[in-house]
Design a protein around this motif. Structure first.
Motif, PDB file in Angstrom:
ATOM      1  N   LYS A  11       0.661  33.400  21.434  1.00 49.40           N
ATOM      2  CA  LYS A  11      -0.359  32.721  22.236  1.00 49.40           C
ATOM      3  C   LYS A  11       0.071  31.299  22.596  1.00 49.40           C
ATOM      4  O   LYS A  11      -0.371  30.735  23.583  1.00 49.40           O
ATOM      5  CB  LYS A  11      -1.666  32.686  21.435  1.00 49.40           C
ATOM      6  CG  LYS A  11      -2.935  32.616  22.259  1.00 49.40           C
ATOM      7  CD  LYS A  11      -4.151  32.870  21.360  1.00 49.40           C
ATOM      8  CE  LYS A  11      -5.437  32.929  22.138  1.00 49.40           C
ATOM      9  NZ  LYS A  11      -6.593  33.263  21.275  1.00 49.40           N
ATOM     10  N   THR A  48      -2.545  36.560  12.905  1.00 45.43           N
ATOM     11  CA  THR A  48      -1.535  36.595  11.837  1.00 45.43           C
ATOM     12  C   THR A  48      -1.145  38.058  11.633  1.00 45.43           C
ATOM     13  O   THR A  48      -1.718  38.958  12.231  1.00 45.43           O
ATOM     14  CB  THR A  48      -2.106  36.056  10.501  1.00 45.43           C
ATOM     15  OG1 THR A  48      -3.173  36.908  10.105  1.00 45.43           O
ATOM     16  CG2 THR A  48      -2.569  34.621  10.658  1.00 45.43           C
ATOM     17  N   ASN A  92       0.080  46.681  22.499  1.00 47.46           N
ATOM     18  CA  ASN A  92       1.367  46.451  23.153  1.00 47.46           C
ATOM     19  C   ASN A  92       2.330  47.588  22.845  1.00 47.46           C
ATOM     20  O   ASN A  92       2.897  47.667  21.738  1.00 47.46           O
ATOM     21  CB  ASN A  92       1.946  45.126  22.658  1.00 47.46           C
ATOM     22  CG  ASN A  92       3.172  44.712  23.439  1.00 47.46           C
ATOM     23  OD1 ASN A  92       4.050  45.530  23.696  1.00 47.46           O
ATOM     24  ND2 ASN A  92       3.203  43.446  23.830  1.00 47.46           N
ATOM     25  N   SER A  95      -9.535  33.882  16.015  1.00 49.58           N
ATOM     26  CA  SER A  95      -9.743  33.406  17.399  1.00 49.58           C
ATOM     27  C   SER A  95     -11.136  33.692  17.919  1.00 49.58           C
ATOM     28  O   SER A  95     -11.502  33.235  18.994  1.00 49.58           O
ATOM     29  CB  SER A  95      -8.713  34.064  18.332  1.00 49.58           C
ATOM     30  OG  SER A  95      -8.761  35.462  18.174  1.00 49.58           O
ATOM     31  N   GLY A  96     -11.933  34.448  17.183  1.00 50.33           N
ATOM     32  CA  GLY A  96     -13.281  34.752  17.675  1.00 50.33           C
ATOM     33  C   GLY A  96     -13.966  35.738  16.757  1.00 50.33           C
ATOM     34  O   GLY A  96     -13.392  36.183  15.761  1.00 50.33           O
ATOM     35  N   GLY A 149       0.287  37.038  16.265  1.00 48.81           N
ATOM     36  CA  GLY A 149      -0.093  36.801  17.651  1.00 48.81           C
ATOM     37  C   GLY A 149      -0.307  35.342  18.012  1.00 48.81           C
ATOM     38  O   GLY A 149      -0.146  34.955  19.165  1.00 48.81           O
ATOM     39  N   ALA A 150      -0.661  34.541  17.013  1.00 46.30           N
ATOM     40  CA  ALA A 150      -0.916  33.115  17.320  1.00 46.30           C
ATOM     41  C   ALA A 150       0.354  32.455  17.848  1.00 46.30           C
ATOM     42  O   ALA A 150       0.301  31.554  18.692  1.00 46.30           O
ATOM     43  CB  ALA A 150      -1.426  32.396  16.081  1.00 46.30           C
ATOM     44  N   GLY A 195      -5.756  45.183  15.455  1.00 48.86           N
ATOM     45  CA  GLY A 195      -5.645  43.839  15.993  1.00 48.86           C
ATOM     46  C   GLY A 195      -5.122  43.819  17.420  1.00 48.86           C
ATOM     47  O   GLY A 195      -4.721  44.852  17.975  1.00 48.86           O
ATOM     48  N   GLY A 196      -5.110  42.618  17.979  1.00 45.10           N
ATOM     49  CA  GLY A 196      -4.773  42.470  19.399  1.00 45.10           C
ATOM     50  C   GLY A 196      -3.400  42.996  19.765  1.00 45.10           C
ATOM     51  O   GLY A 196      -3.169  43.491  20.863  1.00 45.10           O
ATOM     52  N   LEU A 230      -2.314  43.215  13.303  1.00 45.10           N
ATOM     53  CA  LEU A 230      -1.460  42.395  14.158  1.00 45.10           C
ATOM     54  C   LEU A 230      -2.361  41.520  15.031  1.00 45.10           C
ATOM     55  O   LEU A 230      -2.542  41.757  16.224  1.00 45.10           O
ATOM     56  CB  LEU A 230      -0.596  43.333  15.021  1.00 45.10           C
ATOM     57  CG  LEU A 230       0.809  42.911  15.399  1.00 45.10           C
ATOM     58  CD1 LEU A 230       1.516  42.190  14.289  1.00 45.10           C
ATOM     59  CD2 LEU A 230       1.607  44.129  15.843  1.00 45.10           C
ATOM     60  N   GLY A 231      -3.013  40.554  14.382  1.00 41.87           N
ATOM     61  CA  GLY A 231      -3.916  39.657  15.103  1.00 41.87           C
ATOM     62  C   GLY A 231      -3.237  38.307  15.245  1.00 41.87           C
ATOM     63  O   GLY A 231      -2.044  38.251  15.541  1.00 41.87           O
TER      64      GLY A 231
HETATM   65  N1  LIG Z   1      -0.589  42.593  24.797  1.00 40.23           N
HETATM   66  C1  LIG Z   1      -0.424  41.869  23.678  1.00 40.23           C
HETATM   67  N2  LIG Z   1       0.762  41.893  23.034  1.00 40.23           N
HETATM   68  C2  LIG Z   1       0.941  41.192  21.897  1.00 40.23           C
HETATM   69  N3  LIG Z   1      -0.012  40.410  21.325  1.00 40.23           N
HETATM   70  C3  LIG Z   1      -1.201  40.365  21.942  1.00 40.23           C
HETATM   71  C4  LIG Z   1      -1.484  41.083  23.125  1.00 40.23           C
HETATM   72  N4  LIG Z   1      -2.773  40.811  23.495  1.00 40.23           N
HETATM   73  C5  LIG Z   1      -3.274  39.953  22.561  1.00 40.23           C
HETATM   74  N5  LIG Z   1      -2.329  39.687  21.650  1.00 40.23           N
HETATM   75  C6  LIG Z   1      -2.453  38.780  20.506  1.00 40.23           C
HETATM   76  O1  LIG Z   1      -3.550  39.206  19.696  1.00 40.23           O
HETATM   77  C7  LIG Z   1      -4.104  38.063  19.040  1.00 40.23           C
HETATM   78  C8  LIG Z   1      -5.591  38.221  18.978  1.00 40.23           C
HETATM   79  O2  LIG Z   1      -5.826  39.422  18.277  1.00 40.23           O
HETATM   80  P1  LIG Z   1      -7.111  39.528  17.354  1.00 40.23           P
HETATM   81  O3  LIG Z   1      -7.033  40.804  16.617  1.00 40.23           O
HETATM   82  O4  LIG Z   1      -8.318  39.241  18.185  1.00 40.23           O
HETATM   83  O5  LIG Z   1      -6.794  38.286  16.402  1.00 40.23           O
HETATM   84  P2  LIG Z   1      -7.676  37.534  15.308  1.00 40.23           P
HETATM   85  O6  LIG Z   1      -8.824  38.414  14.915  1.00 40.23           O
HETATM   86  O7  LIG Z   1      -6.698  37.326  14.209  1.00 40.23           O
HETATM   87  O8  LIG Z   1      -8.119  36.275  15.953  1.00 40.23           O
HETATM   88  C9  LIG Z   1      -3.699  36.847  19.853  1.00 40.23           C
HETATM   89  O9  LIG Z   1      -3.006  35.932  19.009  1.00 40.23           O
HETATM   90  C10 LIG Z   1      -2.777  37.377  20.961  1.00 40.23           C
HETATM   91  O10 LIG Z   1      -1.602  36.614  21.071  1.00 40.23           O
END
Ligand SMILES: Nc1ncnc2c1ncn2[C@@H]1O[C@H](COP(=O)(O)OP(=O)(O)O)[C@@H](O)[C@H]1O
Ligand SMILES: O=C(CO)[C@H](O)[C@H](O)COP(=O)(O)O
Length: 494
Positions: free
Chosen positions: A342, A301, A437, A60-61, A338-339, A432-433, A298-299
């Protein structure tokens, strides 16, 4: 297991840190021979260089972490990929690269000694090895290849090899082979070669075009135990397309080119080091060193890595083993994560709804959350359908079902690894994101049956920065009084 390693935090030998990197002397000699050794030039003491940069190019970035010697965070930045309908991924990554490096203006760049990049695994493309121009559109980490390509790889690779997975880099190379893509580029004198996302972005900085690392090259068929390409791959007609120099993660490749130094403001002797994949970088950032401990990324994917005393490679389940020094990181990557969340909720909504979930009570919903059909691990099925029905009235109950469903996939993943002989799971560190949580962490701990904690450094970019730090100290140890400079006015092969 020998955990005698090069301490990622302090760049010195240590018995408790991550496994030491090893390269066979013949390979080192071969590498120097091919490049006529390294250039001795004006000695640079480098004693003033005590900052190290890690760049992470996720789904995502992109993110940058700048660390001080010892790993303390100096600065960090996040750069979203530029929006666009049919996102031109190579252009989006390159734009994010220069934007991130521009944002380093707030840091004393003269102190930056090294940089390393991690990217998504088996994301690759064909590029012109003279100009680095993209010759074929990138194929992303989760791009399932033609059945004919997968079948062709299964005919040449050993049974269960990770390269036989339908999303592997080798299956992508096979598609470009079977469709005549690389051959056409050859005829058009575009000098094609295959690079992974992280390889290509690093090449934009160091100017060398045939370099990769053990982790990115794994799904191309590289065997980190050798380390090298196996004969069954070297005998293929497209073997000349593969990265010629596959480094241990963090190994210094070259100093930055004059053009890139001028464009970014990085010092002329800034080392560009071999990188890794995003979930391996997250593992390194987490600082896990004991067998049985694991890191779940936990991003967008869900990728799991278990530090195991035994190697497990079973492509029929989507399981493979990465090498980190003398240890094996056994795991795989699921398309859940996480996708999926989202698709339904913003990050703010996720926080609000998660606070309303009773994590101690199992959700009655039996979901397998996916954004679209297709799963890599622990079920390797390109046609697996998402299961997120029935949807309850309340959003909090729906989110509870999704979080619990992803937790069950994670538990199934670790359970499969142990079934196949990997070290017993004792603890999970989350990157990861999703690591932020708390409700999800508690759900996961209940479902997994082991303690689950958030990584002290949850970003993969931190792991990449630790690799850059390690590569810097290793290079300094080997070349105490000189620094190789790129024939193009920056840095050459080391
Ligand atoms: N509070 C949260 N609870 C669960 N998932 C979350 C939360 N905040 C962000 N995310 C998830 O984290 C993901 C982004 O995490 P990130 O590590 O940046 O992902 P990536 O590097 O794979 O793009 C998103 O898909 C989002 O849905
Ligand atoms: O799914 C991903 C996208 O973030 C990961 O990059 C990838 O699949 C994980 O693979 P590896 O274990 O080789 O790092």
């Amino acid at each position: 297991m020998n955990l005698q390693t090069c301490d990622l935090e302090h760049g010195t030998a240590n018995t408790k840190q991550l496994p030491r990197r090893t390269r066979t002397l013949p390979e080192q000699a071969r590498s120097r021979r091919q490049h006529g050794g390294f250039h001795r030039s004006v000695p640079t003491c480098r004693c003033h260089q005590d900052l190290f940069v890690g760049l992470d190019f996720g789904t995502s970035g992109a993110r940058a972490h700048v660390i001080q010697n010892g790993g303390k965070l100096e600065a960090d930045f996040r750069q979203e990929y530029k929006e666009g309908g049919e996102l031109d991924w190579a252009d989006a990554w390159q734009t994010a690269l220069w934007q991130l490096l521009k944002r380093l203006d707030s840091v004393d760049k003269s102190r930056i000694g090294a940089l390393a990049i991690d990217g998504t695994s088996s994301t690759c493309m064909l590029v012109n090895q003279d100009t680095l121009e993209v010759v074929s559109a990138p194929q992303l980490y989760n791009a399932t290849q033609l059945t004919s390509s997968v079948q062709a790889v299964k005919e040449i690779a050993p049974p269960g090899h990770t390269a036989t997975a339908s999303t592997s880099a080798l299956c992508k190379m096979m598609t470009w082979h079977n469709t005549g893509t690389w051959q056409k580029a050859e005829v058009e004198r575009k000098r094609p070669c295959l690079l992974h996302q992280a390889d290509w972005l690093a090449a934009l900085l160091h100017g060398q075009t045939r370099h990769s690392d053990w982790n990115n090259a794994l799904k191309l068929g590289f065997d980190p135990a050798l380390p090298g390409y196996p004969p069954w791959l070297m005998s293929q007609p497209y073997a000349g397309m593969l990265p010629r120099h596959v480094h241990a993660p963090g190994e210094a490749i070259a100093t930055i080119t004059a053009e890139a130094a001028a464009r970014t403001g990085l010092p002329a002797d800034c080392l560009i080091c071999a990188g890794t994949t995003d979930s391996n970088a997250a593992f390194i950032a987490a600082g896990v060193t004991q067998p049985g401990e694991a890191v779940t990324s936990l991003g967008s994917t869900l990728a799991v890595k278990l530090l195991s005393e035994t190697r497990v490679d079973r492509a029929e389940y989507g399981i493979y083993s990465h090498r980190l020094g003398d240890a094996w990181l056994v795991g795989g990557a699921s398309n859940t994560g996480g996708a999926v969340l989202k698709q339904f909720f913003s990050s703010a909504k996720l926080k609000e709804l998660s606070a309303r979930i009773d994590a101690s009570s199992p959700s009655p919903l039996q979901y397998y959350p996916l954004t679209c059909p297709g799963e890599r691990f622990p079920i390797n099925d390109p046609a697996l359908e998402p299961c997120m029905e029935p949807r309850p009235q309340g959003d909090a109950d729906f989110l509870h079902g999704l979080l619990e469903g992803i937790a069950r996939v994670e538990a199934q993943a670790y359970g499969r690894l142990e079934e196949l002989g990997a070290t017993h799971l004792t603890k999970v560190v989350t990157a990861g994101g999703g690591a932020a949580n708390e409700a999800w962490t508690n759900i996961r701990s209940r479902v997994l049956g082991v303690p689950v904690i958030a990584s002290p450094h949850g970003e993969a970019a931190h792991g990449a920065a630790l690799l850059a730090q390690q590569g810097f100290h290793e290079h300094r140890r080997l070349h105490a009084h000189t620094t190789c400079l790129n024939p193009r006015g920056g840095g050459g092969i080391l």
